[in-house]
Write an enzyme that holds these catalytic residues in place. Structure first.
Site, mmCIF file in Angstrom:
data_model
loop_
_atom_site.group_PDB
_atom_site.id
_atom_site.type_symbol
_atom_site.label_atom_id
_atom_site.label_comp_id
_atom_site.label_asym_id
_atom_site.label_seq_id
_atom_site.Cartn_x
_atom_site.Cartn_y
_atom_site.Cartn_z
ATOM 1 N N TYR A 31 24.296 31.335 -31.468
ATOM 2 C CA TYR A 31 25.207 31.371 -30.616
ATOM 3 C C TYR A 31 26.654 30.750 -31.350
ATOM 4 O O TYR A 31 27.608 31.199 -31.236
ATOM 5 C CB TYR A 31 24.972 30.196 -29.459
ATOM 6 C CG TYR A 31 26.028 30.124 -28.403
ATOM 7 C CD1 TYR A 31 26.321 31.225 -27.446
ATOM 8 C CD2 TYR A 31 26.675 29.031 -28.312
ATOM 9 C CE1 TYR A 31 27.369 31.196 -26.656
ATOM 10 C CE2 TYR A 31 27.629 28.728 -27.291
ATOM 11 C CZ TYR A 31 27.721 30.087 -26.254
ATOM 12 O OH TYR A 31 29.043 30.066 -25.287
ATOM 13 N N ILE A 86 32.133 31.349 -15.348
ATOM 14 C CA ILE A 86 33.600 31.084 -15.436
ATOM 15 C C ILE A 86 34.412 32.319 -15.208
ATOM 16 O O ILE A 86 35.533 32.289 -14.323
ATOM 17 C CB ILE A 86 33.803 30.823 -17.047
ATOM 18 C CG1 ILE A 86 33.336 29.643 -17.331
ATOM 19 C CG2 ILE A 86 35.304 30.848 -17.319
ATOM 20 C CD1 ILE A 86 33.313 29.285 -18.704
ATOM 21 N N LYS A 102 29.986 32.746 -32.019
ATOM 22 C CA LYS A 102 31.081 32.340 -31.355
ATOM 23 C C LYS A 102 32.292 32.088 -32.639
ATOM 24 O O LYS A 102 33.196 32.377 -32.596
ATOM 25 C CB LYS A 102 30.992 31.020 -30.414
ATOM 26 C CG LYS A 102 30.299 31.393 -29.333
ATOM 27 C CD LYS A 102 31.213 32.390 -28.158
ATOM 28 C CE LYS A 102 30.190 32.611 -26.887
ATOM 29 N NZ LYS A 102 31.223 33.450 -26.030
ATOM 30 N N SER A 132 29.339 35.966 -12.236
ATOM 31 C CA SER A 132 29.115 34.586 -12.082
ATOM 32 C C SER A 132 29.888 33.567 -13.097
ATOM 33 O O SER A 132 30.819 34.159 -13.764
ATOM 34 C CB SER A 132 27.535 34.380 -12.725
ATOM 35 O OG SER A 132 27.141 34.642 -13.969
ATOM 36 N N SER A 157 34.455 29.283 -27.608
ATOM 37 C CA SER A 157 33.669 28.061 -27.386
ATOM 38 C C SER A 157 33.826 27.015 -28.123
ATOM 39 O O SER A 157 34.357 27.619 -29.266
ATOM 40 C CB SER A 157 32.077 28.514 -27.294
ATOM 41 O OG SER A 157 31.299 27.292 -26.917
HETATM 42 P P1 NAI Z 1 27.139 32.705 -17.012
HETATM 43 O O1 NAI Z 1 25.699 33.117 -17.520
HETATM 44 O O2 NAI Z 1 27.309 32.509 -15.579
HETATM 45 O O3 NAI Z 1 27.985 34.113 -17.105
HETATM 46 C C1 NAI Z 1 27.761 35.163 -18.033
HETATM 47 C C2 NAI Z 1 28.575 36.448 -17.765
HETATM 48 O O4 NAI Z 1 28.396 37.204 -18.673
HETATM 49 C C3 NAI Z 1 27.669 36.899 -16.371
HETATM 50 O O5 NAI Z 1 28.463 37.484 -15.749
HETATM 51 C C4 NAI Z 1 26.971 37.983 -17.323
HETATM 52 O O6 NAI Z 1 26.306 39.081 -16.435
HETATM 53 C C5 NAI Z 1 27.707 38.536 -18.344
HETATM 54 N N1 NAI Z 1 26.839 39.186 -19.238
HETATM 55 C C6 NAI Z 1 25.835 38.627 -19.946
HETATM 56 N N2 NAI Z 1 25.556 39.773 -20.971
HETATM 57 C C7 NAI Z 1 26.466 40.674 -20.733
HETATM 58 C C8 NAI Z 1 26.347 42.343 -21.134
HETATM 59 N N3 NAI Z 1 25.528 42.596 -22.109
HETATM 60 N N4 NAI Z 1 27.245 42.983 -20.551
HETATM 61 C C9 NAI Z 1 28.120 42.772 -19.730
HETATM 62 N N5 NAI Z 1 27.977 41.306 -19.011
HETATM 63 C C10 NAI Z 1 27.233 40.443 -19.611
HETATM 64 O O7 NAI Z 1 27.787 31.889 -18.090
HETATM 65 P P2 NAI Z 1 29.465 31.153 -18.185
HETATM 66 O O8 NAI Z 1 29.299 30.074 -18.475
HETATM 67 O O9 NAI Z 1 30.324 31.639 -17.084
HETATM 68 O O10 NAI Z 1 29.801 32.161 -19.306
HETATM 69 C C11 NAI Z 1 30.964 32.883 -19.613
HETATM 70 C C12 NAI Z 1 31.517 32.786 -20.923
HETATM 71 O O11 NAI Z 1 31.717 31.503 -21.123
HETATM 72 C C13 NAI Z 1 30.608 33.192 -21.938
HETATM 73 O O12 NAI Z 1 31.017 33.981 -23.088
HETATM 74 C C14 NAI Z 1 29.907 31.819 -22.591
HETATM 75 O O13 NAI Z 1 29.537 31.992 -23.822
HETATM 76 C C15 NAI Z 1 31.341 31.122 -22.423
HETATM 77 N N6 NAI Z 1 31.281 29.769 -22.608
HETATM 78 C C16 NAI Z 1 30.484 28.861 -21.550
HETATM 79 C C17 NAI Z 1 30.434 27.629 -21.546
HETATM 80 C C18 NAI Z 1 29.659 26.804 -20.523
HETATM 81 O O14 NAI Z 1 29.464 25.465 -20.853
HETATM 82 N N7 NAI Z 1 29.483 27.213 -19.400
HETATM 83 C C19 NAI Z 1 30.809 26.821 -22.725
HETATM 84 C C20 NAI Z 1 31.674 27.807 -23.781
HETATM 85 C C21 NAI Z 1 31.818 29.014 -23.449
#
Ligand code: NAI
Length: 267
Positions: free
Chosen positions: A155, A15, A159, A13, A142
């Site tokens: 968090y 990013i 990070k 999902s 982040s």
């Molecule tokens: P999201 O919730 O859509 O994606 C998170 C992804 O990580 C998903 O595919 C989920 O299944 C996977 N995941 C979570 N726990 C897991 C595990 N134990 N093992 C394997 N996969 C796992 O959110 P998003 O925004 O796409 O997040 C992606 C990255 O970007 C994360 O590291 C998040 O901290 C970081 N981020 C996001 C920001 C935002 O505003 N959306 C801002 C700064 C950083």
């Protein structure tokens, strides 16, 4: 340039998904990892629609907290594609709770997923890259890896930790042909706040205003894609006031602490 093998975690999902589709348009070999196989299959289909052949996408479900299983996953990628050029440690989970209301189990989970999971997979891939004398390791950290904000004590701690790990790793491996990129997104429109942990460990389940008003995820993926192509050490990406916080923190930490306090009072 020869076709690169790119492994993206958290690819089911947000990013990670957008980045997978962006790389597909460029003719990569892709490994898609997260926990939910059906969602990864959906993303794989999008990658094929974007131009990849069926044998250019490997769906490899895993949980980054299952350290023992990770070496088997690395072997599977090597057996399938023969090498790993770029690992994007993107899997992650956020938090929405005050410290006083947060169970220790929530802090543990944030550390396990956002820090230890990234370290474990990176350590599993590193020997292969060192042996080849080439490779690229990236982590989606982040702005919260540089700036502390309310409702995200765990968090931000996670990070900040992961930023420190990858900056230190870069200092160890850069002279051995291995690039390390830290990605620092601001607010990006994904399901991050819905999936974030509340104080009791349940999903927060709501989209907050900051995320709703954040950068489009495909725009974000384009910036990250270009930054990774250019092998930038740091890749900031975002469009809002939170990006200014990175600079204010460097120039005047006290000014930033006051701004965050005032904003917290308003909200
Ligand atoms: P999201 O919730 O859509 O994606 C998170 C992804 O990580 C998903 O595919 C989920 O299944 C996977 N995941 C979570 N726990 C897991 C595990 N134990 N093992 C394997 N996969 C796992 O959110 P998003 O925004 O796409 O997040 C992606 C990255 O970007 C994360 O590291 C998040 O901290 C970081 N981020 C996001 C920001 C935002 O505003 N959306 C801002 C700064 C950083």
């Amino acid at each position: 340039m020869p076709t690169q093998t790119i492994w993206i975690t958290g690819a089911s999902s947000g990013i990670g998904e957008a980045l997978a589709v962006r790389f597909s348009r460029d003719g990569a070999r892709l490994v898609l990892s997260a926990r939910r196989e059906s969602e990864l299959e959906r993303v794989a289909e999008r990658c094929r629609e974007a131009g990849l052949e069926a044998d250019q996408v490997l769906v490899l479900p895993l949980d980054v907290t299952d350290w023992e299983g990770l070496s088997g996953s690395v072997q599977r990628v090597l057996d399938t594609f023969g090498g790993i050029d770029l690992l994007v440690n993107n899997a992650g989970v956020s938090q929405r709770s005050l410290c006083k209301d947060t169970d220790m189990s929530v802090y543990q989970k944030l550390m396990d997923v956002d820090v230890m999971g990234q370290i474990a997979l990176t350590k599993a891939v590193l020997p292969h890259m060192l042996e080849r004398g080439t490779g690229h390791l990236a982590v989606t950290a982040s702005v919260a890896g540089k700036v502390g904000v309310p409702h995200r004590t765990g968090y931000c701690a996670a990070k900040h930790a992961v930023m420190g790990f990858f900056d230190a790793l870069r200092a160890e491996v850069e002279d051995q042909g291995i690039h390390v990129s830290t990605i620092t997104p601001g607010f990006i429109r994904t399901d991050i706040s819905r999936n974030a942990l509340a104080g009791d460990g349940k999903a927060f389940g709501q989209e907050d205003d900051d995320i709703a008003g954040g950068m489009d995820v495909n725009e974000c993926a384009e910036v990250i894609f270009k930054g990774l192509q250019a092998k930038k050490r740091e890749i900031p990406v975002g469009k809002g006031k939170e990006m200014a916080a990175l600079w204010i923190k460097r120039i005047s930490p006290n000014a930033l602490f006051r701004i965050i306090r005032m904003q917290n009072r308003k909200s």
